[in-house]
Write an enzyme that holds these catalytic residues in place. Structure first.
Site, PDB file in Angstrom:
ATOM      1  N   HIS A  47       0.832  -1.216   0.000  1.00 25.45           N
ATOM      2  CA  HIS A  47       0.000   0.000   0.000  1.00 25.45           C
ATOM      3  C   HIS A  47       0.861   1.258   0.000  1.00 25.45           C
ATOM      4  O   HIS A  47       1.638   1.486   0.920  1.00 25.45           O
ATOM      5  CB  HIS A  47      -0.910   0.018   1.232  1.00 25.45           C
ATOM      6  CG  HIS A  47      -1.768   1.253   1.301  1.00 25.45           C
ATOM      7  ND1 HIS A  47      -3.060   1.286   0.841  1.00 25.45           N
ATOM      8  CD2 HIS A  47      -1.500   2.512   1.749  1.00 25.45           C
ATOM      9  CE1 HIS A  47      -3.551   2.507   0.993  1.00 25.45           C
ATOM     10  NE2 HIS A  47      -2.625   3.271   1.550  1.00 25.45           N
ATOM     11  N   HIS A  98      -4.429   4.014  -3.408  1.00 24.05           N
ATOM     12  CA  HIS A  98      -3.471   2.883  -3.403  1.00 24.05           C
ATOM     13  C   HIS A  98      -3.010   2.773  -4.852  1.00 24.05           C
ATOM     14  O   HIS A  98      -3.847   2.553  -5.741  1.00 24.05           O
ATOM     15  CB  HIS A  98      -4.186   1.618  -2.922  1.00 24.05           C
ATOM     16  CG  HIS A  98      -3.356   0.360  -2.907  1.00 24.05           C
ATOM     17  ND1 HIS A  98      -3.400  -0.544  -1.856  1.00 24.05           N
ATOM     18  CD2 HIS A  98      -2.507  -0.169  -3.819  1.00 24.05           C
ATOM     19  CE1 HIS A  98      -2.597  -1.564  -2.132  1.00 24.05           C
ATOM     20  NE2 HIS A  98      -2.048  -1.360  -3.323  1.00 24.05           N
ATOM     21  N   HIS A 100      -2.279   2.295  -8.485  1.00 28.38           N
ATOM     22  CA  HIS A 100      -2.774   1.305  -9.448  1.00 28.38           C
ATOM     23  C   HIS A 100      -2.588   1.861 -10.841  1.00 28.38           C
ATOM     24  O   HIS A 100      -2.619   3.066 -11.058  1.00 28.38           O
ATOM     25  CB  HIS A 100      -4.247   0.957  -9.191  1.00 28.38           C
ATOM     26  CG  HIS A 100      -5.144   2.150  -9.113  1.00 28.38           C
ATOM     27  ND1 HIS A 100      -5.187   2.970  -8.007  1.00 28.38           N
ATOM     28  CD2 HIS A 100      -6.015   2.669 -10.001  1.00 28.38           C
ATOM     29  CE1 HIS A 100      -6.053   3.943  -8.220  1.00 28.38           C
ATOM     30  NE2 HIS A 100      -6.575   3.791  -9.421  1.00 28.38           N
ATOM     31  N   HIS A 102      -4.174   1.661 -14.593  1.00 34.26           N
ATOM     32  CA  HIS A 102      -5.265   1.221 -15.463  1.00 34.26           C
ATOM     33  C   HIS A 102      -4.656   0.651 -16.741  1.00 34.26           C
ATOM     34  O   HIS A 102      -3.754   1.266 -17.339  1.00 34.26           O
ATOM     35  CB  HIS A 102      -6.163   2.397 -15.844  1.00 34.26           C
ATOM     36  CG  HIS A 102      -6.896   3.015 -14.694  1.00 34.26           C
ATOM     37  ND1 HIS A 102      -8.209   2.736 -14.398  1.00 34.26           N
ATOM     38  CD2 HIS A 102      -6.492   3.912 -13.755  1.00 34.26           C
ATOM     39  CE1 HIS A 102      -8.586   3.434 -13.342  1.00 34.26           C
ATOM     40  NE2 HIS A 102      -7.563   4.164 -12.923  1.00 34.26           N
TER      41      HIS A 102
HETATM   42  P1  5GP Z   1      -8.883   5.896  -9.966  1.00 31.91           P
HETATM   43  O1  5GP Z   1     -10.131   6.733 -10.128  1.00 31.91           O
HETATM   44  O2  5GP Z   1      -8.384   5.954  -8.535  1.00 31.91           O
HETATM   45  O3  5GP Z   1      -7.834   6.148 -10.963  1.00 31.91           O
HETATM   46  O4  5GP Z   1      -9.331   4.408 -10.263  1.00 31.91           O
HETATM   47  C1  5GP Z   1      -9.997   3.600  -9.346  1.00 31.91           C
HETATM   48  C2  5GP Z   1     -10.686   2.536 -10.152  1.00 31.91           C
HETATM   49  O5  5GP Z   1     -11.069   1.492  -9.279  1.00 31.91           O
HETATM   50  C3  5GP Z   1     -11.978   3.028 -10.841  1.00 31.91           C
HETATM   51  O6  5GP Z   1     -11.844   2.857 -12.249  1.00 31.91           O
HETATM   52  C4  5GP Z   1     -13.065   2.153 -10.242  1.00 31.91           C
HETATM   53  O7  5GP Z   1     -14.033   1.764 -11.190  1.00 31.91           O
HETATM   54  C5  5GP Z   1     -12.294   0.969  -9.700  1.00 31.91           C
HETATM   55  N1  5GP Z   1     -12.883   0.352  -8.522  1.00 31.91           N
HETATM   56  C6  5GP Z   1     -13.333   0.997  -7.414  1.00 31.91           C
HETATM   57  N2  5GP Z   1     -13.806   0.118  -6.521  1.00 31.91           N
HETATM   58  C7  5GP Z   1     -13.629  -1.116  -7.082  1.00 31.91           C
HETATM   59  C8  5GP Z   1     -13.931  -2.443  -6.621  1.00 31.91           C
HETATM   60  O8  5GP Z   1     -14.443  -2.674  -5.533  1.00 31.91           O
HETATM   61  N3  5GP Z   1     -13.617  -3.461  -7.466  1.00 31.91           N
HETATM   62  C9  5GP Z   1     -13.043  -3.241  -8.686  1.00 31.91           C
HETATM   63  N4  5GP Z   1     -12.783  -4.330  -9.431  1.00 31.91           N
HETATM   64  N5  5GP Z   1     -12.752  -2.012  -9.142  1.00 31.91           N
HETATM   65  C10 5GP Z   1     -13.035  -0.962  -8.350  1.00 31.91           C
HETATM   66 ZN    ZN Z   2      -4.151  -0.218  -0.024  1.00 32.88          ZN
END
Ligand code: 5GP
Ligand code: ZN
Length: 114
Positions: A47, A98, A100, A102
């Protein structure tokens, strides 16, 4: 592990997710709200919030994850190409704190990245 972090809880198996790959460094899951035919999330197990917070050691691990990804593209449906995105902070619209990456593909993507 951060108990308030949804991705830590997915990694720990407390919240279900469509897990396509896992090793000691990372998981790759399907995004719950896909923006393209293939929309995956590469999530390092450790994390930390984003690449600004990332330590030298974590950057080495992330590089290893990306190298591994290069061997998985066929099985993940990404053989024709893909886009990697990592949102950071408010302007980047990061919603989960955290790190990540895409992984978006499975079809010809829009030229518009903003
Ligand atoms: P960020 O907006 O932080 O770049 O991306 C977070 C991503 O996590 C979003 O695209 C959202 O759809 C995905 N996400 C959020 N909660 C969950 C979850 O519980 N499971 C999965 N598989 N994806 C999630
Ligand atoms: Zn985390």
């Amino acid at each position: 592990m951060n108990n308030n972090c949804i991705f830590c809880r997915i990694i720990a198996g407390e919240i279900p997710a469509a897990k396509l790959y896992e090793d000691e460094d990372m998981i790759i899951i399907r995004d719950i709200n896909p923006m393209a035919k293939v929309h995956l999330l590469l999530i390092p197990k450790e994390h930390y919030a984003d690449i600004i917070e990332m330590t030298e050691a974590q950057s080495v691990t992330l590089a290893r994850c990306l190298k591994k990804l290069s061997t998985l593209t066929d099985t993940l449906g990404l053989a024709e190409g893909f886009r990697l995105v990592s949102n950071k902070g408010q302007n980047g619209r990061q919603s989960v704190g955290h790190l990540h990456i895409h992984i978006i593909g499975g079809e010809k993507l829009s030229e518009n990245m903003a």
